[in-house]
Design a protein around this motif. Structure first.
Motif, PDB file in Angstrom:
ATOM      1  N   ILE A  92       2.808   2.595  16.709  1.00 11.24           N
ATOM      2  CA  ILE A  92       3.432   3.926  16.854  1.00 11.24           C
ATOM      3  C   ILE A  92       4.528   4.115  15.798  1.00 11.24           C
ATOM      4  O   ILE A  92       4.597   5.142  15.125  1.00 11.24           O
ATOM      5  N   ALA A  93       5.379   3.088  15.641  1.00  5.49           N
ATOM      6  CA  ALA A  93       6.506   3.198  14.700  1.00  5.49           C
ATOM      7  C   ALA A  93       6.016   3.400  13.263  1.00  5.49           C
ATOM      8  O   ALA A  93       6.547   4.244  12.538  1.00  5.49           O
ATOM      9  N   ILE A  94       4.987   2.651  12.867  1.00  7.43           N
ATOM     10  CA  ILE A  94       4.515   2.787  11.477  1.00  7.43           C
ATOM     11  C   ILE A  94       3.725   4.089  11.295  1.00  7.43           C
ATOM     12  O   ILE A  94       3.792   4.720  10.252  1.00  7.43           O
ATOM     13  N   LYS A 151      13.644  -9.402  15.004  1.00 11.92           N
ATOM     14  CA  LYS A 151      14.004  -8.808  13.712  1.00 11.92           C
ATOM     15  C   LYS A 151      12.788  -8.563  12.809  1.00 11.92           C
ATOM     16  O   LYS A 151      12.727  -7.585  12.070  1.00 11.92           O
ATOM     17  N   PHE A 152      11.810  -9.473  12.840  1.00 14.57           N
ATOM     18  CA  PHE A 152      10.675  -9.356  11.911  1.00 14.57           C
ATOM     19  C   PHE A 152       9.872  -8.081  12.130  1.00 14.57           C
ATOM     20  O   PHE A 152       9.194  -7.609  11.221  1.00 14.57           O
ATOM     21  N   ILE A 157       8.040  -2.714   9.272  1.00 15.92           N
ATOM     22  CA  ILE A 157       8.068  -1.250   9.157  1.00 15.92           C
ATOM     23  C   ILE A 157       8.954  -0.797   7.995  1.00 15.92           C
ATOM     24  O   ILE A 157       8.623   0.134   7.272  1.00 15.92           O
ATOM     25  N   SER A 158      10.072  -1.492   7.800  1.00 14.34           N
ATOM     26  CA  SER A 158      11.016  -1.056   6.765  1.00 14.34           C
ATOM     27  C   SER A 158      11.707  -2.261   6.142  1.00 14.34           C
ATOM     28  O   SER A 158      12.615  -2.837   6.733  1.00 14.34           O
ATOM     29  N   MET A 163       4.729  -2.485   5.425  1.00 12.56           N
ATOM     30  CA  MET A 163       3.389  -1.880   5.423  1.00 12.56           C
ATOM     31  C   MET A 163       3.395  -0.534   4.681  1.00 12.56           C
ATOM     32  O   MET A 163       2.406  -0.148   4.064  1.00 12.56           O
ATOM     33  N   ASP A 164       4.521   0.150   4.743  1.00 11.80           N
ATOM     34  CA  ASP A 164       4.671   1.445   4.073  1.00 11.80           C
ATOM     35  C   ASP A 164       4.474   1.281   2.562  1.00 11.80           C
ATOM     36  O   ASP A 164       3.633   1.943   1.943  1.00 11.80           O
TER      37      ASP A 164
END
Length: 411
Positions: A92-94, A151-152, A157-158, A163-164
């Motif tokens: 969801i976050a990505i 943390k990982f 995500i950022s 992945m972005d």
């Protein structure tokens, strides 16, 4: 009543088949907020340089979700525990990380919305969707904000190897045809691991990381900071600012309802209530292109001239230099154009302006890319690499630019 099959398979030119892992992800993709990303270009005005660069934020978000699936699969195979709930939250976050982008990706942030970046708007959209989906996005939001204890997950995500970035480099190089930007995302993902709750790359993957950073540097010079893309996006920002100034003075300009709203109102982050967020969700590239087509025939010399430049791809001249341009050189151009066009020196700044761009493929000040060595120690990639050029990639390179009308060049 027939049930919709929500476990769809999509065909992507980069990865082949992409699967939507569960019905909640399908419902989020189907939501109007997300469908709007089909109408937001991934690379802004870059299609004026690379005619193939018409791909959208929608493509990119789905690609990010797909490689997140691969990353989770690899990490689980290596014994990293990721619960079903955490897996879903990462998807969801990505998927939603770019949902706050406005028309042409960055133009809105610097013109008709006052100092509001897309990350802040993405979070507002996520909070609103969380209400609509009865709290099912809560963990994703926690990870996105960096508040989750593992943390990982935020690093996936950022970070400097997330992945972005992996998707946009591969995708943007494909659609622009800039082969130097292509990276081996499969290899990078296969080399991922987690040590002491921190994302690491196994030592044998170091050359893939070096290639990734080099590709990023080259894509910035050849695509993202290409001087023609740069001048086009700056002109677009100035058109929107001019349109807002005229509207605030009571001059009616043809534009969609959503664009009118942002031109008539001063909107800062604190002003983003549900109603403003709804107006923002109605904005996309088509509102801006439609407005530019109308504005090119407007009585206002500045608005019409700048609109024509973008519609007809007849842009300002842009000069790049490693040195700052002299104030005298700029002042001479301003005086010359002011006299020729019969506009004030203040208004000439819409046509003659300077700025600077910075390219830094890897920052030592940000969260490092960690290499997990065979002796079980962890080292920053810039130190672990035997490539001298990787240390060079850590140094920011600044270039200065000056834009001005082409007819001044002929004088």
């Amino acid at each position: 009543m027939s049930q919709i099959n929500k476990l769809k398979i999509l065909n992507d030119p980069i990865y082949g088949f992409i699967t939507i892992p569960n019905p909640l992800l399908y419902d989020l993709i189907q939501h109007p907020y997300f469908q709007r990303l089909r109408r937001i270009s991934q690379m802004g005005m870059s299609y004026l340089v690379y005619p193939g660069a018409h791909h959208t934020r929608f493509h990119h978000a789905l690609g990010c979700m797909h490689i997140m699936q691969k990353a989770i699969e690899v990490l689980r195979f290596k014994g990293i525990s990721i619960t079903k709930e955490e897996e879903n939250a990462l998807y969801i976050a990505i998927l939603l990380h770019d949902i706050g982008h406005g028309p042409f990706s960055h133009a809105m942030e610097h013109s008709i919305v006052e100092n509001v970046n897309h990350e802040a708007i993405s979070l507002l959209f996520m909070n609103k969707l969380n209400e609509e989906f009865e709290g099912k996005l809560a963990l994703a939001i926690q990870i996105f904000k960096g508040e989750y204890h593992r943390k990982f997950m935020l690093q996936l995500i950022s970070s400097q190897l997330d992945m972005d970035r992996m998707d946009y480099l591969k995708r943007d190089s494909f659609y622009t045809g800039v082969a130097e930007g292509n990276i081996n995302s499969d290899r990078l993902i296969q080399m991922m691991n987690v040590v002491d709750d921190v994302l690491v790359i196994e030592e044998k993957g170091i050359y893939s990381v070096e290639k990734f950073l080099m590709a990023r540097r080259l894509m910035y010079w050849q695509a993202y900071l290409h001087k023609t893309s740069l001048v086009a996006e700056t002109i677009l920002t100035k058109v929107l600012k001019r349109a807002k100034d005229l509207t605030q003075k009571g001059i009616e300009l043809p534009a969609s309802e959503a664009l009118q709203f942002f031109m008539k109102n001063k909107v800062e982050l604190d002003d983003f209530n549900h109603s403003v967020l709804h107006q923002f969700s109605q904005l996309d590239d088509f509102d801006v292109v439609g407005a530019l087509k109308s504005w090119q025939n407007h009585d206002d010399f500045i608005l019409s001239s700048l609109s024509k430049m973008i519609i007809n791809r007849d842009l300002l001249k842009i000069k790049l230099s490693s040195e700052k341009f002299s104030a005298d050189e700029i002042q001479n151009l301003i005086e010359q154009f002011s006299k020729e066009s019969n506009i004030s020196q203040h208004e000439v700044h819409y046509f003659i302006f300077k700025g600077k761009i910075k390219n830094q493929a890897y920052s030592k000040d940000a969260e490092p890319i960690r290499i997990w060595k065979k002796d079980k120690t962890i080292e920053d990639v810039a130190e672990a690499s035997d490539q001298l050029n990787l240390k060079a990639l850590s140094k920011p390179v600044t270039k200065y630019y000056l834009c001005y009308p082409k007819q001044l060049l002929e004088k």
